[in-house]
Design an enzyme around this catalytic site. Structure first.
Site, mmCIF file in Angstrom:
data_model
loop_
_atom_site.group_PDB
_atom_site.id
_atom_site.type_symbol
_atom_site.label_atom_id
_atom_site.label_comp_id
_atom_site.label_asym_id
_atom_site.label_seq_id
_atom_site.Cartn_x
_atom_site.Cartn_y
_atom_site.Cartn_z
ATOM 1 N N GLY A 101 0.810 -1.212 0.000
ATOM 2 C CA GLY A 101 0.000 0.000 0.000
ATOM 3 C C GLY A 101 0.841 1.259 0.000
ATOM 4 N N HIS A 123 7.909 0.432 10.167
ATOM 5 C CA HIS A 123 8.613 -0.671 9.521
ATOM 6 C C HIS A 123 9.619 -0.043 8.562
ATOM 7 C CE1 HIS A 123 9.451 -4.603 8.161
ATOM 8 N NE2 HIS A 123 8.550 -4.716 7.194
#
Length: 347
Positions: A101, A123
């Site tokens: 995404g 992340h």
């Protein structure tokens, strides 16, 4: 502060040295825009809001996650906006979409990263593998990371219980001179128990290894192997599941979490002690080559490429559901569903 973990000294930040009041002061003029309301978004956004920060959510209207955000108390036009409008309003953009995404939405987010803003990740994937993802932040924004060591669901649950998950933090780019204060304040704001220092590369390589290893992939493989051996030797599904999963998750792991493996060993039967001490090294020796191969696949970028290729396909969700169905309908996890229903707290 510096603390020794074994014989290695590391930088950590605790709530005592950086209290919530200080975090609020650092971010008092910031608008934190949480982009994405899937896995990490809800827990981080709600924890920040409950801790008194100025938070808005960016999500596509009409989606299931838009409806979930409304159910969680976010108000369209006030604290819930279309993604692009949230990106425009935010001074800190928490980019919490899936890795695939993030790749798809990066052109939209990038054009709203005006000088002095901060781009926040949980992340290190997108930036570390920038040659594959195309995510290259502009030079005049802070690029920071807070990675809770657990799921977004756990982050929220533990926050509500007055506890907290440990998190790592990292600074990829300090354009404003405020990146350190910003990232630590956000780490405290999302409910971290304490923060330990890392960098984007180490975060993503350890995270990808852990997910595929002891956190999910390896543990499911070990569960399945023991369960199948017990079943093949005449043990019932309930007995095999209890000896493989239920005792570990409900009894032993909480003791390890509280006091360590040595304490748990010292407080089990002498027969269990002897067997565990005799067999842990053969299991280590058998699995270490697999972990070495796994880490090499992560380090060389093969795992990242597999994830990008798989998760970007139009039929990804359908294929994922088929693989999850195989797990869900396996005898072991069918037995697990019955065992969970029989726990005393459910009766």
């Amino acid at each position: 502060m510096k603390l020794k973990f074994g014989n290695v000294e590391e930088n950590v930040v605790t709530r005592e040295e950086f209290p919530l009041e200080k975090a609020r002061e650092v971010l008092k003029d910031e608008v934190i825009a949480v982009i994405g309301y899937g896995v990490q978004g809800p827990g981080q956004a709600l924890n920040l809001k409950d801790n008194g920060f100025n938070v808005i959510v960016g999500q596509r209207s009409g989606s299931k996650t838009w409806d979930k955000a409304i159910a969680d108390g976010w108000v369209p036009g006030e604290t819930l906006f279309e993604i692009e409008e949230a990106c425009e309003k935010g001074t800190i953009l928490q980019f919490l979409l899936s890795d695939a995404g993030q790749i798809a939405l990066w052109p939209t987010v990038k054009k709203h990263l005006t000088p002095g803003k901060a781009l926040y990740f949980s992340h290190g994937f997108g930036v570390t593998y920038k040659e594959k993802t195309g995510i290259i932040p502009p030079a005049d924004v802070d690029v920071i990371l807070v990675a809770p060591k657990g799921s977004g669901t756990s982050l929220r649950r533990m926050f509500v219980e007055g506890r907290g998950l440990n998190s790592s933090y990292a600074i990829y780019q300090d354009a404003t001179g405020k990146a350190k204060d910003r990232v630590v304040a956000l780490g405290i704001g999302v409910g971290s128990g304490y923060l330990f220092e890392t960098d984007f590369y180490r975060e993503v390589t350890s995270d990808l290894t852990g997910e595929r290893g002891t956190l999910m992939g390896a543990i499911q493989g070990i569960f399945a192997a023991q369960y199948e051996v017990l079943r093949a030797n005449g043990h019932t599904p309930s007995e095999a599941f209890n000896e493989t999963v239920e005792e570990l998750t409900q009894s032993l792991m909480p003791l390890v979490a509280e006091n360590g493996m040595d304490w748990m060993y010292a407080n089990c039967s002498t027969t269990a002690q002897r067997g565990a001490l005799d067999w842990w090294k053969p299991f280590r020796d058998a699995t270490k080559p697999v972990f070495e191969a796994l880490y090499n696949s992560v380090k060389t970028g093969q795992e990242a490429q597999k994830s990008i290729d798989s998760n970007s396909k139009a039929d990804y969700r359908e294929k994922l559901e088929a693989e999850l169905k195989e797990l869900r309908e396996s005898e072991m996890w069918q037995a697990g569903a019955v065992v969970r229903q029989l726990r005393p707290e459910n009766n």
